[in-house]
Design a protein around this motif. Sequence first.
Motif, mmCIF file in Angstrom:
data_model
loop_
_atom_site.group_PDB
_atom_site.id
_atom_site.type_symbol
_atom_site.label_atom_id
_atom_site.label_comp_id
_atom_site.label_asym_id
_atom_site.label_seq_id
_atom_site.Cartn_x
_atom_site.Cartn_y
_atom_site.Cartn_z
ATOM 1 N N VAL A 199 0.839 -1.204 0.000
ATOM 2 C CA VAL A 199 0.000 0.000 0.000
ATOM 3 C C VAL A 199 0.871 1.251 0.000
ATOM 4 N N ALA A 200 1.948 1.236 0.799
ATOM 5 C CA ALA A 200 2.867 2.384 0.826
ATOM 6 C C ALA A 200 3.464 2.625 -0.551
ATOM 7 N N LYS A 201 3.779 1.554 -1.276
ATOM 8 C CA LYS A 201 4.312 1.706 -2.632
ATOM 9 C C LYS A 201 3.253 2.278 -3.567
ATOM 10 N N ALA A 202 1.995 1.880 -3.384
ATOM 11 C CA ALA A 202 0.907 2.443 -4.193
ATOM 12 C C ALA A 202 0.736 3.933 -3.911
ATOM 13 N N ILE A 203 0.856 4.310 -2.651
ATOM 14 C CA ILE A 203 0.778 5.725 -2.284
ATOM 15 C C ILE A 203 1.908 6.498 -2.947
ATOM 16 N N HIS A 204 3.112 5.940 -2.916
ATOM 17 C CA HIS A 204 4.250 6.598 -3.556
ATOM 18 C C HIS A 204 3.991 6.756 -5.052
ATOM 19 N N TRP A 205 3.442 5.717 -5.693
ATOM 20 C CA TRP A 205 3.151 5.802 -7.126
ATOM 21 C C TRP A 205 2.145 6.921 -7.401
ATOM 22 N N LEU A 206 1.108 7.012 -6.591
ATOM 23 C CA LEU A 206 0.099 8.058 -6.787
ATOM 24 C C LEU A 206 0.691 9.450 -6.602
ATOM 25 N N ARG A 207 1.569 9.610 -5.638
ATOM 26 C CA ARG A 207 2.184 10.917 -5.428
ATOM 27 C C ARG A 207 3.071 11.315 -6.601
ATOM 28 N N GLU A 208 3.706 10.333 -7.226
ATOM 29 C CA GLU A 208 4.576 10.627 -8.360
ATOM 30 C C GLU A 208 3.794 10.839 -9.654
ATOM 31 N N HIS A 209 2.600 10.242 -9.767
ATOM 32 C CA HIS A 209 1.863 10.248 -11.037
ATOM 33 C C HIS A 209 0.428 10.745 -10.871
ATOM 34 N N TYR A 210 0.177 11.650 -9.915
ATOM 35 C CA TYR A 210 -1.186 12.068 -9.619
ATOM 36 C C TYR A 210 -1.890 12.725 -10.809
ATOM 37 N N HIS A 232 -9.133 -2.584 -1.014
ATOM 38 C CA HIS A 232 -9.508 -2.867 0.376
ATOM 39 C C HIS A 232 -8.439 -2.388 1.356
ATOM 40 N N HIS A 233 -7.187 -2.765 1.115
ATOM 41 C CA HIS A 233 -6.127 -2.423 2.062
ATOM 42 C C HIS A 233 -5.757 -0.937 1.975
ATOM 43 N N PHE A 234 -5.861 -0.349 0.793
ATOM 44 C CA PHE A 234 -5.586 1.087 0.645
ATOM 45 C C PHE A 234 -6.555 1.896 1.506
ATOM 46 N N LYS A 235 -7.828 1.502 1.468
ATOM 47 C CA LYS A 235 -8.811 2.237 2.270
ATOM 48 C C LYS A 235 -8.610 1.991 3.759
ATOM 49 N N ALA A 236 -8.162 0.777 4.129
ATOM 50 C CA ALA A 236 -7.898 0.499 5.541
ATOM 51 C C ALA A 236 -6.793 1.388 6.085
ATOM 52 N N VAL A 237 -5.810 1.687 5.253
ATOM 53 C CA VAL A 237 -4.662 2.495 5.686
ATOM 54 C C VAL A 237 -4.959 3.988 5.613
ATOM 55 N N THR A 238 -5.607 4.441 4.535
ATOM 56 C CA THR A 238 -5.741 5.883 4.284
ATOM 57 C C THR A 238 -7.121 6.449 4.582
ATOM 58 N N ALA A 239 -8.110 5.581 4.846
ATOM 59 C CA ALA A 239 -9.498 5.994 5.077
ATOM 60 C C ALA A 239 -10.151 6.542 3.817
ATOM 61 N N MET A 240 -9.557 6.272 2.657
ATOM 62 C CA MET A 240 -10.129 6.721 1.386
ATOM 63 C C MET A 240 -9.709 5.762 0.273
#
Length: 302
Positions: A199-210, A232-240
């Motif tokens: 999930v942290a890697k997905a967040i990093h990808w989104l920040r780089e390619h928003y 599922h896990h992205f929402k568990a971590v970020t609430a969105m």
Amino acid sequence: MPDTPPPLGDRVHELAGLIERSTGKDGFHTTAIPALNFSRLSAPMELPMRGVQEAALCLIVQGAKRAILADEVYDYDASRFVVASVDLPVTGQVTEASAEAPYLCLILKLSAATIAEMVTEAESAKAPLPPPSRGLFLQPSSVEMLDAAIRLVKLLDTPRDIPLLAPLVEREILYRVLCSPQGAMLRHIGIADSQGQRVAKAIHWLREHYAKPLRIDHIAREVHMSASALHHHFKAVTAMSPLQYQKQLRLQEARRLMLSEVLDAASASHRVGYESPSQFSREYSRMFGAPPVRDVERLRNL
């Protein structure tokens, strides 16, 4: 300052004095220790501020603050600190501060590499790993945590000691969080290929390619998860959801562009990836409470 037991209150008072001595004026203050920063404010914020809270431990020693993640509210002061284990779009507002007792906060950036080292070394951090949990959490302050924070700040008085000793004290502070009841999400960040790290890697990808079109299947492949598991896990971590996360990044960056680079709304919306100016205006108004032009004018007049 909230009521705290004498040993805790004494250390909070000492740390507040050290931070005040290192700041002296309102603003965000970097230090000679790369991971350590201070924040000072002598009056409550009139308006909440939106931004991305990078992975960090935030320890208030004077005043109080409110952080909002999606629709979740986190109030904290000297009695408890907040930890962001991943980068999160949050709304923050200092709620208690005065000229006589300014808001003072210690901010320690979290190192994923250091966390990974400690997860492999700390026996108490090797308990079975639960599913990923919220990436923002509160933890009661402790004498041990405050003692370590005091030692870290005091190193600013002896710069020659910083390269050798600061990393040791930072590790101690991380250890206190890692072994706490709320430390499981930090353990996720330190374990290769855990669901939380993906999930942290997905967040990093989104920040780089928003600004790029969001394709969940593509991100899921990048982080080696199924699309449903990522959601599922992205929402568990970020609430969105990933889409909501991307939208917050886009709108915050558009606001910054209009303020700092004096772009008009259409240009800013195009820069951050919107194809429809009208959709941008609707979503901007929903997030910031006013259309782009009016919101930026209000901010410039503060």
